[in-house]
Design a protein around this motif. Structure first.
Motif, PDB file in Angstrom:
ATOM      1  N   ASP A  47      48.254-105.616 -28.672  1.00 51.64           N
ATOM      2  CA  ASP A  47      49.259-104.631 -29.117  1.00 51.64           C
ATOM      3  C   ASP A  47      49.886-103.918 -27.934  1.00 51.64           C
ATOM      4  O   ASP A  47      51.005-103.393 -28.035  1.00 51.64           O
ATOM      5  CB  ASP A  47      48.632-103.628 -30.098  1.00 51.64           C
ATOM      6  CG  ASP A  47      47.400-102.959 -29.513  1.00 51.64           C
ATOM      7  OD1 ASP A  47      46.605-103.669 -28.838  1.00 51.64           O
ATOM      8  OD2 ASP A  47      47.230-101.746 -29.690  1.00 51.64           O
ATOM      9  N   LYS A  48      49.209-103.902 -26.789  1.00 48.96           N
ATOM     10  CA  LYS A  48      49.767-103.310 -25.554  1.00 48.96           C
ATOM     11  C   LYS A  48      50.031-104.399 -24.523  1.00 48.96           C
ATOM     12  O   LYS A  48      50.041-104.151 -23.316  1.00 48.96           O
ATOM     13  CB  LYS A  48      48.811-102.259 -24.975  1.00 48.96           C
ATOM     14  CG  LYS A  48      48.565-101.073 -25.908  1.00 48.96           C
ATOM     15  CD  LYS A  48      49.826-100.260 -26.136  1.00 48.96           C
ATOM     16  CE  LYS A  48      49.566 -99.118 -27.110  1.00 48.96           C
ATOM     17  NZ  LYS A  48      50.818 -98.496 -27.579  1.00 48.96           N
ATOM     18  N   ARG A  49      50.226-105.616 -25.025  1.00 48.24           N
ATOM     19  CA  ARG A  49      50.544-106.773 -24.174  1.00 48.24           C
ATOM     20  C   ARG A  49      49.509-106.941 -23.051  1.00 48.24           C
ATOM     21  O   ARG A  49      49.833-107.295 -21.927  1.00 48.24           O
ATOM     22  CB  ARG A  49      51.958-106.662 -23.593  1.00 48.24           C
ATOM     23  CG  ARG A  49      53.047-106.561 -24.650  1.00 48.24           C
ATOM     24  CD  ARG A  49      53.107-107.798 -25.539  1.00 48.24           C
ATOM     25  NE  ARG A  49      54.179-107.722 -26.510  1.00 48.24           N
ATOM     26  CZ  ARG A  49      54.009-107.296 -27.785  1.00 48.24           C
ATOM     27  NH1 ARG A  49      52.796-106.950 -28.227  1.00 48.24           N
ATOM     28  NH2 ARG A  49      55.039-107.256 -28.601  1.00 48.24           N
ATOM     29  N   ALA A  51      47.921-104.878 -21.228  1.00 46.54           N
ATOM     30  CA  ALA A  51      48.080-104.044 -20.037  1.00 46.54           C
ATOM     31  C   ALA A  51      46.699-103.745 -19.456  1.00 46.54           C
ATOM     32  O   ALA A  51      45.725-103.559 -20.181  1.00 46.54           O
ATOM     33  CB  ALA A  51      48.805-102.749 -20.401  1.00 46.54           C
ATOM     34  N   ALA A  85      51.071-107.754 -19.465  1.00 48.43           N
ATOM     35  CA  ALA A  85      52.260-107.020 -18.991  1.00 48.43           C
ATOM     36  C   ALA A  85      51.934-106.164 -17.776  1.00 48.43           C
ATOM     37  O   ALA A  85      52.688-105.242 -17.450  1.00 48.43           O
ATOM     38  CB  ALA A  85      52.821-106.159 -20.110  1.00 48.43           C
ATOM     39  N   GLY A  86      50.818-106.460 -17.099  1.00 46.04           N
ATOM     40  CA  GLY A  86      50.527-105.781 -15.841  1.00 46.04           C
ATOM     41  C   GLY A  86      49.794-104.469 -16.021  1.00 46.04           C
ATOM     42  O   GLY A  86      49.163-104.215 -17.054  1.00 46.04           O
ATOM     43  N   ILE A  87      49.902-103.648 -15.008  1.00 40.48           N
ATOM     44  CA  ILE A  87      49.161-102.390 -15.014  1.00 40.48           C
ATOM     45  C   ILE A  87      49.638-101.516 -16.176  1.00 40.48           C
ATOM     46  O   ILE A  87      50.818-101.532 -16.536  1.00 40.48           O
ATOM     47  CB  ILE A  87      49.340-101.660 -13.664  1.00 40.48           C
ATOM     48  CG1 ILE A  87      48.266-100.601 -13.486  1.00 40.48           C
ATOM     49  CG2 ILE A  87      50.723-101.055 -13.530  1.00 40.48           C
ATOM     50  CD1 ILE A  87      48.195-100.072 -12.055  1.00 40.48           C
ATOM     51  N   ASP A  88      48.703-100.780 -16.749  1.00 41.89           N
ATOM     52  CA  ASP A  88      49.039 -99.864 -17.842  1.00 41.89           C
ATOM     53  C   ASP A  88      49.953 -98.775 -17.289  1.00 41.89           C
ATOM     54  O   ASP A  88      49.579 -98.046 -16.356  1.00 41.89           O
ATOM     55  CB  ASP A  88      47.757 -99.256 -18.412  1.00 41.89           C
ATOM     56  CG  ASP A  88      48.009 -98.535 -19.727  1.00 41.89           C
ATOM     57  OD1 ASP A  88      48.980 -97.749 -19.792  1.00 41.89           O
ATOM     58  OD2 ASP A  88      47.235 -98.746 -20.672  1.00 41.89           O
ATOM     59  N   LEU A  89      51.139 -98.685 -17.862  1.00 38.74           N
ATOM     60  CA  LEU A  89      52.142 -97.773 -17.307  1.00 38.74           C
ATOM     61  C   LEU A  89      51.719 -96.303 -17.394  1.00 38.74           C
ATOM     62  O   LEU A  89      52.297 -95.455 -16.713  1.00 38.74           O
ATOM     63  CB  LEU A  89      53.502 -98.005 -17.985  1.00 38.74           C
ATOM     64  CG  LEU A  89      54.131 -99.387 -17.701  1.00 38.74           C
ATOM     65  CD1 LEU A  89      55.401 -99.585 -18.512  1.00 38.74           C
ATOM     66  CD2 LEU A  89      54.412 -99.563 -16.209  1.00 38.74           C
ATOM     67  N   HIS A 142      54.615-113.121 -21.015  1.00 37.20           N
ATOM     68  CA  HIS A 142      54.766-112.371 -19.768  1.00 37.20           C
ATOM     69  C   HIS A 142      53.474-112.335 -18.953  1.00 37.20           C
ATOM     70  O   HIS A 142      52.383-112.117 -19.494  1.00 37.20           O
ATOM     71  CB  HIS A 142      55.206-110.932 -20.073  1.00 37.20           C
ATOM     72  CG  HIS A 142      56.612-110.849 -20.580  1.00 37.20           C
ATOM     73  ND1 HIS A 142      56.917-110.785 -21.915  1.00 37.20           N
ATOM     74  CD2 HIS A 142      57.801-110.860 -19.919  1.00 37.20           C
ATOM     75  CE1 HIS A 142      58.235-110.748 -22.071  1.00 37.20           C
ATOM     76  NE2 HIS A 142      58.792-110.785 -20.874  1.00 37.20           N
ATOM     77  N   ILE A 144      53.158-110.183 -15.759  1.00 39.59           N
ATOM     78  CA  ILE A 144      53.925-109.282 -14.891  1.00 39.59           C
ATOM     79  C   ILE A 144      52.967-108.521 -13.974  1.00 39.59           C
ATOM     80  O   ILE A 144      51.912-108.050 -14.429  1.00 39.59           O
ATOM     81  CB  ILE A 144      54.724-108.265 -15.739  1.00 39.59           C
ATOM     82  CG1 ILE A 144      55.644-108.995 -16.729  1.00 39.59           C
ATOM     83  CG2 ILE A 144      55.545-107.327 -14.860  1.00 39.59           C
ATOM     84  CD1 ILE A 144      56.407-108.070 -17.671  1.00 39.59           C
ATOM     85  N   GLY A 145      53.345-108.354 -12.732  1.00 38.37           N
ATOM     86  CA  GLY A 145      52.574-107.525 -11.811  1.00 38.37           C
ATOM     87  C   GLY A 145      51.102-107.927 -11.778  1.00 38.37           C
ATOM     88  O   GLY A 145      50.761-109.046 -11.367  1.00 38.37           O
ATOM     89  N   ALA A 146      50.238-107.006 -12.197  1.00 39.43           N
ATOM     90  CA  ALA A 146      48.802-107.300 -12.204  1.00 39.43           C
ATOM     91  C   ALA A 146      48.494-108.528 -13.054  1.00 39.43           C
ATOM     92  O   ALA A 146      47.495-109.225 -12.808  1.00 39.43           O
ATOM     93  CB  ALA A 146      48.022-106.092 -12.723  1.00 39.43           C
ATOM     94  N   LYS A 168      56.411-107.453 -10.133  1.00 38.92           N
ATOM     95  CA  LYS A 168      57.278-106.292 -10.309  1.00 38.92           C
ATOM     96  C   LYS A 168      56.923-105.107  -9.411  1.00 38.92           C
ATOM     97  O   LYS A 168      57.663-104.114  -9.351  1.00 38.92           O
ATOM     98  CB  LYS A 168      57.215-105.861 -11.777  1.00 38.92           C
ATOM     99  CG  LYS A 168      58.387-105.017 -12.199  1.00 38.92           C
ATOM    100  CD  LYS A 168      58.376-104.780 -13.683  1.00 38.92           C
ATOM    101  CE  LYS A 168      59.462-103.809 -14.082  1.00 38.92           C
ATOM    102  NZ  LYS A 168      59.372-103.491 -15.515  1.00 38.92           N
ATOM    103  N   GLU A 169      55.784-105.189  -8.715  1.00 38.61           N
ATOM    104  CA  GLU A 169      55.308-104.023  -7.968  1.00 38.61           C
ATOM    105  C   GLU A 169      56.346-103.419  -7.032  1.00 38.61           C
ATOM    106  O   GLU A 169      56.561-102.197  -7.058  1.00 38.61           O
ATOM    107  CB  GLU A 169      54.031-104.378  -7.186  1.00 38.61           C
ATOM    108  CG  GLU A 169      52.778-104.486  -8.022  1.00 38.61           C
ATOM    109  CD  GLU A 169      52.600-105.831  -8.696  1.00 38.61           C
ATOM    110  OE1 GLU A 169      53.572-106.606  -8.740  1.00 38.61           O
ATOM    111  OE2 GLU A 169      51.501-106.091  -9.194  1.00 38.61           O
ATOM    112  N   LEU A 172      58.721-101.119  -8.441  1.00 34.41           N
ATOM    113  CA  LEU A 172      58.154 -99.836  -8.879  1.00 34.41           C
ATOM    114  C   LEU A 172      57.670 -99.004  -7.689  1.00 34.41           C
ATOM    115  O   LEU A 172      56.985 -97.995  -7.864  1.00 34.41           O
ATOM    116  CB  LEU A 172      56.984-100.086  -9.846  1.00 34.41           C
ATOM    117  CG  LEU A 172      57.351-100.818 -11.146  1.00 34.41           C
ATOM    118  CD1 LEU A 172      56.107-101.152 -11.956  1.00 34.41           C
ATOM    119  CD2 LEU A 172      58.311 -99.973 -11.984  1.00 34.41           C
TER     120      LEU A 172
END
Ligand code: ACO
Length: 280
Positions: A47-49, A51, A85-89, A142, A144-146, A168-169, A172
């Motif tokens: 649900d949070k891709r 992260a 989707a990488g690191i938790d935003l 995806h 992405i990043g991590a 993507k790092e 950001l």
């Protein structure tokens, strides 16, 4: 970063070849299963891709530390439409992830302590290169990043045709620091790695295969089967010879031809003694 929650799991002791499954504590979003010689790590927060947080990396490191000895293949996969989707935003917010530090609070640490925290996170990725195992990332959607870096931490990547790799790092304001820069540069070359990272563009399945970022791309519905087939093929080789060959191949880029030839001799002496020696 600090405030690591309890390690995510305790799992099999290697004495039982049947499937071992252990639930991770709430919030970590990671599953770990062992079935004979194959272990599967599943990012399980679809649900949070999927992260990732520092708790994810701490849990990954713990899996590496306690990996049952019988395991020869480790599959890393993600539940749902995206691998990760990488690191938790939330890490970028002042509040951070509950129970863990935010970037803002970590920024106040002394350099050595801060770097130590990053080193602990990197441990979650580095064990996937051990010669005794072959790690396979099964990547859909995806990465992405991590997420891209976790896929790069594995020896091999099998991707679905909808894969979207993106480093993507830099976009950001960060650098990729979860061990991804070396495998990326080794695989695609420094110029292509610079272009990919500094534009933060997306790389799809066809390009990933062409660049060597993926061994094979398959329709999304066939991803699990393709990984299973590859794992089965890898398990067909002799365990000790596979580990010795992986050691040789991993060290090859950093050696001269003469050094590598010497390393081949040393490994082969051990192999042939094991197979044909008096005590073999
Ligand atoms: N951290 C926290 N939550 C996330 C993240 C993330 N990295 N990515 C997605 N989510 C959450 C969304 O907030 C959303 O939650 P909600 O349903 O509670 O609103 C849910 O996951 C689904 O996300 P959507 O954006 O709706 O899914 P979609 O499939 O349309 O898009 C995509 C997926 C492209 C991955 C998008 O979510 C995205 O761009 N995420 C951020 C990617 C990112 O910048 N990651 C950091 C990279 S740098 C690094 O890893 C160090």
């Amino acid at each position: 970063m600090g405030g690591y929650p309890e390690h995510a799991r305790e799992t099999g002791d290697g004495s039982d070849a049947s499937t071992i499954s252990a639930a991770a504590p709430a919030g970590v979003g990671l599953r770990f299963e062992v079935d004979g010689e194959i272990a599967t790590v599943t990012l399980d927060r679809p649900d949070k891709r999927n992260a990732q947080t520092f708790a994810t990396w701490s849990a990954l490191a713990r899996i590496g530390e306690t990996l049952p000895e019988q395991v020869r293949v480790v599959v890393v996969r993600g539940e749902g439409p995206s691998f990760s989707a990488g690191i938790d935003l939330r890490m970028f917010t002042p509040e951070g992830v509950p129970g863990q530090e935010s970037f803002a609070s970590a920024a106040a640490l002394a350099d050595t302590e801060f770097e130590q925290r990053i080193a602990e996170a990197q441990k979650g990725f580095l064990w996937l290169r051990r010669p005794e195992i072959v790690s396979i990332a099964a990547v859909q959607g995806h990465a992405i990043g991590a997420g891209f870096q976790l896929a790069l931490a594995c020896d091999l990547r099998v991707v679905a045709d909808d894969v979207k790799f993106c480093m993507k790092e830099p976009a950001l304001g960060l650098v990729p620091d979860l061990t991804g820069t070396k495998p990326l540069a080794d695989i695609v070359g420094v110029p292509r790695a610079i272009e990919m990272c500094l534009t933060a563009r997306t790389v799809g399945a066809a390009e990933a295969v062409r660049l060597g970022l993926a061994e094979i791309a398959v329709p999304a519905s066939e991803l699990a089967q393709a990984v299973e087939d590859l794992a089965a093929a890898l398990l067909g080789t002799d365990r000790a010879a596979a580990a010795a060959t992986k050691r040789l191949l991993q060290a090859a880029p950093g050696r001269t031809l003469e050094e590598q030839a010497a390393a081949e001799r040393a490994e082969q002496v051990v192999r042939i003694r094991a197979l044909f020696g008096a005590n073999g």
